[in-house]
Design an enzyme around this catalytic site. Structure first.
Site, PDB file in Angstrom:
ATOM      1  N   LYS A 100      -5.102  -8.411  -1.414  1.00 55.73           N
ATOM      2  CA  LYS A 100      -4.159  -8.217  -2.579  1.00 55.73           C
ATOM      3  C   LYS A 100      -3.069  -9.275  -2.449  1.00 55.73           C
ATOM      4  O   LYS A 100      -2.579  -9.719  -3.473  1.00 55.73           O
ATOM      5  CB  LYS A 100      -3.710  -7.043  -2.721  1.00 55.73           C
ATOM      6  CG  LYS A 100      -2.485  -6.421  -2.075  1.00 55.73           C
ATOM      7  CD  LYS A 100      -1.159  -6.299  -2.545  1.00 55.73           C
ATOM      8  CE  LYS A 100      -0.137  -5.579  -1.422  1.00 55.73           C
ATOM      9  NZ  LYS A 100       0.147  -5.992  -0.149  1.00 55.73           N
ATOM     10  N   LYS A 151     -13.777  -7.660   6.998  1.00 59.01           N
ATOM     11  CA  LYS A 151     -12.578  -6.896   6.319  1.00 59.01           C
ATOM     12  C   LYS A 151     -13.096  -5.239   6.520  1.00 59.01           C
ATOM     13  O   LYS A 151     -14.040  -4.914   6.128  1.00 59.01           O
ATOM     14  CB  LYS A 151     -12.571  -7.112   4.859  1.00 59.01           C
ATOM     15  CG  LYS A 151     -11.674  -6.152   4.360  1.00 59.01           C
ATOM     16  CD  LYS A 151     -10.169  -6.226   4.602  1.00 59.01           C
ATOM     17  CE  LYS A 151      -9.517  -5.120   3.630  1.00 59.01           C
ATOM     18  NZ  LYS A 151      -7.983  -4.928   4.171  1.00 59.01           N
ATOM     19  N   LYS A 202       0.398 -12.494   4.037  1.00 57.35           N
ATOM     20  CA  LYS A 202       1.430 -12.562   3.082  1.00 57.35           C
ATOM     21  C   LYS A 202       1.899 -14.115   3.319  1.00 57.35           C
ATOM     22  O   LYS A 202       2.267 -14.815   2.287  1.00 57.35           O
ATOM     23  CB  LYS A 202       2.498 -11.639   3.073  1.00 57.35           C
ATOM     24  CG  LYS A 202       2.374 -10.380   3.039  1.00 57.35           C
ATOM     25  CD  LYS A 202       3.360  -9.250   3.052  1.00 57.35           C
ATOM     26  CE  LYS A 202       2.907  -7.892   3.250  1.00 57.35           C
ATOM     27  NZ  LYS A 202       1.929  -7.469   2.498  1.00 57.35           N
ATOM     28  N   GLY A 259       0.757  -1.231   0.030  1.00 53.12           N
ATOM     29  CA  GLY A 259       0.025   0.046   0.117  1.00 53.12           C
ATOM     30  C   GLY A 259       0.966   1.254  -0.152  1.00 53.12           C
ATOM     31  O   GLY A 259       0.323   2.303  -0.614  1.00 53.12           O
ATOM     32  N   ASN A 260       1.919   1.205   0.670  1.00 49.77           N
ATOM     33  CA  ASN A 260       2.724   2.437   0.852  1.00 49.77           C
ATOM     34  C   ASN A 260       3.391   2.930  -0.391  1.00 49.77           C
ATOM     35  O   ASN A 260       4.158   3.781  -0.461  1.00 49.77           O
ATOM     36  CB  ASN A 260       3.699   2.384   2.053  1.00 49.77           C
ATOM     37  CG  ASN A 260       4.692   1.279   1.867  1.00 49.77           C
ATOM     38  OD1 ASN A 260       4.259  -0.047   1.507  1.00 49.77           O
ATOM     39  ND2 ASN A 260       5.838   1.540   2.090  1.00 49.77           N
TER      40      ASN A 260
HETATM   41  P1  ADP Z   1       1.248  -4.157   2.517  1.00 44.82           P
HETATM   42  O1  ADP Z   1       0.811  -2.696   2.045  1.00 44.82           O
HETATM   43  O2  ADP Z   1       2.666  -4.211   1.961  1.00 44.82           O
HETATM   44  O3  ADP Z   1       0.527  -5.325   2.376  1.00 44.82           O
HETATM   45  P2  ADP Z   1       0.957  -4.559   5.457  1.00 44.82           P
HETATM   46  O4  ADP Z   1       1.086  -3.254   6.500  1.00 44.82           O
HETATM   47  O5  ADP Z   1      -0.286  -5.158   5.126  1.00 44.82           O
HETATM   48  O6  ADP Z   1       1.638  -3.879   3.818  1.00 44.82           O
HETATM   49  O7  ADP Z   1       2.048  -5.360   6.004  1.00 44.82           O
HETATM   50  C1  ADP Z   1       3.410  -4.995   6.487  1.00 44.82           C
HETATM   51  C2  ADP Z   1       3.358  -4.476   7.960  1.00 44.82           C
HETATM   52  O8  ADP Z   1       3.449  -5.915   8.677  1.00 44.82           O
HETATM   53  C3  ADP Z   1       4.768  -4.258   8.384  1.00 44.82           C
HETATM   54  O9  ADP Z   1       4.450  -2.598   8.245  1.00 44.82           O
HETATM   55  C4  ADP Z   1       4.847  -4.456   9.672  1.00 44.82           C
HETATM   56  O10 ADP Z   1       4.382  -3.325  10.775  1.00 44.82           O
HETATM   57  C5  ADP Z   1       3.669  -5.827   9.903  1.00 44.82           C
HETATM   58  N1  ADP Z   1       4.074  -6.778  10.763  1.00 44.82           N
HETATM   59  C6  ADP Z   1       3.318  -7.704  11.392  1.00 44.82           C
HETATM   60  N2  ADP Z   1       3.843  -8.592  12.000  1.00 44.82           N
HETATM   61  C7  ADP Z   1       5.160  -8.715  11.323  1.00 44.82           C
HETATM   62  C8  ADP Z   1       6.264  -9.585  11.231  1.00 44.82           C
HETATM   63  N3  ADP Z   1       5.837 -10.628  12.089  1.00 44.82           N
HETATM   64  N4  ADP Z   1       7.320  -9.246  10.290  1.00 44.82           N
HETATM   65  C9  ADP Z   1       7.155  -8.157   9.755  1.00 44.82           C
HETATM   66  N5  ADP Z   1       6.242  -7.137   9.735  1.00 44.82           N
HETATM   67  C10 ADP Z   1       5.126  -7.440  10.549  1.00 44.82           C
HETATM   68 MG    MG Z   2      -1.368  -5.780   3.658  1.00 46.80          MG
END
Ligand code: ADP
Ligand code: MG
Length: 312
Positions: free
Chosen positions: A212, A127, A274, A10-11
């Protein structure tokens, strides 16, 4: 032949939803630097991206313009963001490749994704999407738009929508054909538009969104890619994330990924999907999944950064 699906977090384009289009283009250009390096490494590529903040903004427009123009269902909102964000990524990448003298076409495909009409999340949506409301506002909106609104972990009230599991990418053959012929395809943006098939084989939209990360895994499987690369805002997946004994994962297999997932290291709202998507891709023929940050993409592909998950 190296073929990968790259999922932009997202970022990559907008993290807060408050950035104007000029700023979103600037973010997009910056995010593509790692992807250009993959192209230089000779990868055939499909690119997916999140759309959370953009969907939030679109829902806000629906709510604020309710007396003037018709409301939009989620399927149309996702289709619109696939087009708009796809255009930003497509043109930014075209320009970058052009100035580097790399001759590869880039194209965006507004992508439908099939889901099970009986998916449990359609009956019980969980969601969260869009802005936060007070209890009073939420009651009015629920009545007005027929929305389901729930309290989001003490932060306020928010709309909840179904997020059924993706099954197939409707245009998978066309996407694969293009990718195999070196076109860079932006597809399944925001997880794609959820549709189900009627008994006669025709498609019908569902008022839902698709995750996604899961859609990226289905796309990677459907176009026979070996590599699925999640580019997010952390360098690695960690165990004991944000605790004093936090540990970056470098090379793990599916069994270890499942174990850490079951132990609760990866929350459902961010890293969880993920890892789940990685497991399903690897157990359905995929070779490797890499999770890393936007600026470590090339290093991670070379094995010098990020978390790599393999089958065994
Ligand atoms: P994206 O937009 O890439 O899907 P998300 O915010 O959904 O991003 O997922 C990434 C986030 O997951 C990171 O910013 C982090 O804060 C969070 N996160 C939670 N648990 C973990 C973990 N075990 N290892 C790494 N990141 C984690
Ligand atoms: Mg995400």
């Amino acid at each position: 032949m190296k073929k990968a699906v790259v999922a932009l977090g997202g970022n990559a384009i907008s993290s807060t939803g408050k950035e104007n289009i000029h700023e979103q283009f600037a973010n997009t250009r910056k995010s593509l630097e790692g992807i250009v390096e993959l192209i230089q490494e000779g990868y055939k590529l499909a690119i997916t991206h999140g759309n959370g903040p953009q969907v939030g903004n679109a829902l806000l427009r629906v709510e604020r313009t309710k007396n003037d123009i018709p409301a939009l269902p989620l399927g149309i909102i996702v289709a619109d963001t696939e087009g708009g964000m796809g255009y930003m990524i497509e043109q930014s990448l075209q320009n970058k490749l052009m100035t580097m003298g790399i001759n590869r076409d880039v194209v965006t495909i507004v992508t439908q994704v099939t889901v099970d009409p009986n998916d449990p999340s359609i009956i019980n949506p969980t969601k969260y999407v869009g802005p936060f409301y007070t209890k009073k506002q939420s009651e009015i909106l629920a009545q007005l738009f027929n929305w389901i609104i729930k309290e989001d972990s003490g932060r306020g009230y928010r709309r909840v929508v179904p997020s059924p599991k993706p099954r197939r990418i409707v245009n998978r053959r066309t996407i694969q054909l293009l990718v195999d012929h070196d076109t860079i395809v932006i597809a399944a943006g925001g997880g794609g538009i959820p549709v189900y098939t009627e008994n006669d084989g025709t498609y019908e939209g569902v008022d839902a969104v698709v995750d996604k990360d899961h859609a990226s895994a289905v796309l990677a499987h459907d176009i026979d890619a070996q590599t699925l690369l999640f580019l997010t805002d952390v360098d690695n997946a960690y165990i004991n994330y944000k605790k004093s004994d936090q540990q970056a994962l470098r090379n793990i297999n599916v069994v270890e990924a499942k174990q850490y997932l079951n132990e609760g290291h990866f929350p459902p709202g961010n890293m969880g999907p993920k890892i789940e998507a990685a497991i399903s891709f690897l157990t359905s023929g995929g070779q490797e999944v890499i999770i890393t940050s936007l600026n470590k993409a090339q290093q991670a592909i070379l094995g010098d950064a990020g978390t790599k998950i393999v089958k065994k």
